[in-house]
Design an enzyme around this catalytic site. Structure first.
Site, PDB file in Angstrom:
ATOM      1  N   ASP A 311       0.762  -1.254  -0.044  1.00  0.00           N
ATOM      2  CA  ASP A 311       0.150  -0.098  -0.060  1.00  0.00           C
ATOM      3  C   ASP A 311       0.756   1.268   0.138  1.00  0.00           C
ATOM      4  O   ASP A 311       0.589   2.184   0.979  1.00  0.00           O
ATOM      5  CB  ASP A 311      -0.741   0.009   1.099  1.00  0.00           C
ATOM      6  CG  ASP A 311      -2.128   1.059   1.059  1.00  0.00           C
ATOM      7  OD1 ASP A 311      -2.038   1.866   0.145  1.00  0.00           O
ATOM      8  OD2 ASP A 311      -2.788   1.312   1.875  1.00  0.00           O
ATOM      9  N   GLY A 331      -1.448   7.617   4.494  1.00  0.00           N
ATOM     10  CA  GLY A 331      -0.581   6.722   3.735  1.00  0.00           C
ATOM     11  C   GLY A 331       0.733   6.973   3.870  1.00  0.00           C
ATOM     12  O   GLY A 331       1.222   7.938   4.216  1.00  0.00           O
TER      13      GLY A 331
HETATM   14  C1  NCD Z   1      -4.476   5.837   0.066  1.00  0.00           C
HETATM   15  C2  NCD Z   1      -3.641   7.022  -0.834  1.00  0.00           C
HETATM   16  O1  NCD Z   1      -3.032   7.904  -0.318  1.00  0.00           O
HETATM   17  O2  NCD Z   1      -3.799   6.727  -2.009  1.00  0.00           O
HETATM   18  N1  NCD Z   1      -4.192   6.222   1.252  1.00  0.00           N
HETATM   19  C3  NCD Z   1      -3.950   5.126   2.432  1.00  0.00           C
HETATM   20  O3  NCD Z   1      -3.936   5.749   3.500  1.00  0.00           O
HETATM   21  N2  NCD Z   1      -3.912   3.831   2.186  1.00  0.00           N
HETATM   22  C4  NCD Z   1      -5.840   5.737  -0.354  1.00  0.00           C
HETATM   23  C5  NCD Z   1      -6.428   4.837   0.701  1.00  0.00           C
HETATM   24  O4  NCD Z   1      -6.419   3.627   0.251  1.00  0.00           O
HETATM   25  O5  NCD Z   1      -7.353   5.316   1.409  1.00  0.00           O
HETATM   26 ZN    ZN Z   2      -7.034   1.661   0.341  1.00  0.00          ZN
END
Ligand code: NCD
Ligand code: ZN
Length: 451
Positions: A311, A331
């Site tokens: 992620d 993120g």
């Molecule tokens: C993701 C992003 O920044 O694109 N962020 C995250 O915290 N995982 C978007 C998301 O999946 O919420």
């Molecule tokens: Zn997500």
């Protein structure tokens, strides 16, 4: 006959075993696996000095950004980070600027990526407004899967519109591609945020109190209903809680076509980090309790978890440090920490090397229908990572090739380092340096036809 490249004096990970051998690469593929003296001549010969060679990682959850968000990351820096982390194929998420959600937006994104990527790249699409376009996005556009955010409105289908979701899922079922799902119930989350704002709460804890395991479970149960009805293949992204993983395990025991993933940060960090580091350790779903972390590991050991994915969600430092938690972008970057963190768990005995390869290469290829990659075999593509299992180092985000130079793992001492990454037979990363020109990565398209 002389081949392009010969890697000799290696320990190769072959179907669950480590074998002392080498391999020959020609035209991007592995043409021979044999003891070093039995390998053909190579135009280039690389002695890997007894190091381990694993199949390159396939990271199924990556936000490469670019286009309107290239200030956060672009195709070059994102795939450079992947190569630096031993990852040879990334699957790009659709929450871009513009959103990837139509044949045109997908093709435009691929057009921009082509020639700039250093590792192989496959693309997700969000659902289009007109679900009739789903087939085209797969067969003509080559998307390998769809991504559905149940927590916010991204793409053409409203996550609260069950009829529309049914239709979209039915359509993906016809083509046999997976729908990857960010599972958090939008109504619970929106109501929670509203309540916290009214209370004047804007601290990291408030974020954790809103993004609960219950919201995760509620969304998973909705997905279970949808897939039961439509038979669509579903993949639950970044599971974060014991309750969430139990809900998926239940779906599996009912025989529903579901797979799931966890991230290294949910396996290795608790919410203490979110409290201590604030925005820098904020992601969605957020870090959880010690009990949840244990629950994820138990599930992993029981074989409930199919995939570990990063992620990788890059943002600028400014975006990570608002005075209110509701203004912080969620993120963290993960491409350059995933493999060293997992190798460290192998060293500690919490993960077997077999599980590591299954979770980061073999299963990702199987789940998303990526052929010829994800394992080391004659005839397969030469997507490989050479790892130095003895190398200890400290994670230092200032040396990331990603534009996002922060990490909650900063200062962690890890053991096991990707030292060379080969993509389609070409050496792309050598000891932390990018040594290939952009364009060595190729765009991976879904093979057309009904699944
Ligand atoms: C993701 C992003 O920044 O694109 N962020 C995250 O915290 N995982 C978007 C998301 O999946 O919420
Ligand atoms: Zn997500």
């Amino acid at each position: 006959m002389t081949v392009d490249t010969v890697l000799e004096n290696a320990k190769l990970y072959l179907r669950g075993r480590i074998v002392e051998a080498g391999l020959a690469i020609d035209g991007g593929r592995i043409t021979k696996i044999a003891k070093t003296p039995n390998l053909p001549e190579g135009s280039e010969k690389i002695d890997v000095e007894g190091r381990l060679i694993l199949p390159g990682l396939i990271d199924v959850h990556v936000h490469l950004r670019d286009q309107g968000l290239s200030y956060k990351e672009d195709f070059y820096t994102g795939t450079a980070a992947a190569a630096n982390g031993g990852i040879t194929l990334v699957m790009d998420m659709p929450n871009n600027e513009p959103t990837t959600m139509s044949l045109n937006s997908l093709r435009e994104r691929m057009r921009i990526a082509e020639g700039r990527i250093l590792v192989n790249t496959a693309f997700y699409s969000a659902f289009p407004k007109n679900v009739g376009e789903i087939g085209k996005i797969i067969t003509e556009g080559g998307a390998v899967a769809f991504k559905l955010y149940m927590v916010r409105r991204i793409g053409g289908v409203d996550p609260t519109d069950r009829e529309a979701l049914n239709e979209a899922f039915r359509e993906t079922a016809r083509f046999g591609v997976s729908v990857a799902i960010h599972a958090e119930d939008i109504k619970m989350i929106e109501a929670g945020v509203e309540a916290m704002r009214n209370l004047g709460r804007n601290d990291p804890e408030a974020y954790l109190e809103v993004h609960t395991p219950e919201a995760e479970v509620k969304a998973i149960r909705e997905v279970a209903r949808l897939t039961e009805k439509t038979k669509a293949k579903v993949h639950i992204c970044h599971l974060s809680s014991s309750a969430g993983v139990e809900a998926v395990s239940e779906m599996k025991s009912r025989g529903l076509p579901v797979t799931c993933e966890v991230t290294p940060h949910h396996l290795l960090l608790t919410s203490e980090y979110a409290k201590r580091l604030g925005g820098l350790a904020l992601m969605d779903p957020p870090l959880r309790s010690e009990g949840d972390v244990k629950g994820l590991w138990r599930a992993l050991h029981r074989g409930v978890i199919d995939i570990v994915a990063s992620d990788h969600a890059p943002h600028t430092l400014e975006e990570k440090s608002g005075s209110s938690i509701w203004d912080v972008k969620t993120g963290i970057p993960g491409l350059e920490t995933t493999l060293p963190l997992l190798l460290t768990e192998v060293y500690r005995g919490r993960l077997t090397l077999q599980s590591l390869v299954r979770l980061t290469s073999e299963r990702p290829a199987m789940v998303f229908g990526i052929t010829g990659r994800g394992r080391i075999s004659e005839g397969g593509y030469a997507d490989l990572v050479v790892v130095d299992m003895k190398r200890r180092f400290k994670i230092d985000s200032s040396s990331f090739l990603s534009k996002a130079k922060f990490s909650p793992f900063d200062g962690w001492e890890v053991r096991g380092k990707p030292v060379k990454t080969f993509v389609n037979g070409r050496l792309v990363m050598d000891d932390g340096e990018i040594v290939a020109k952009p364009g060595v990565g190729v765009i991976i398209r879904r093979m057309g036809g009904l699944g």
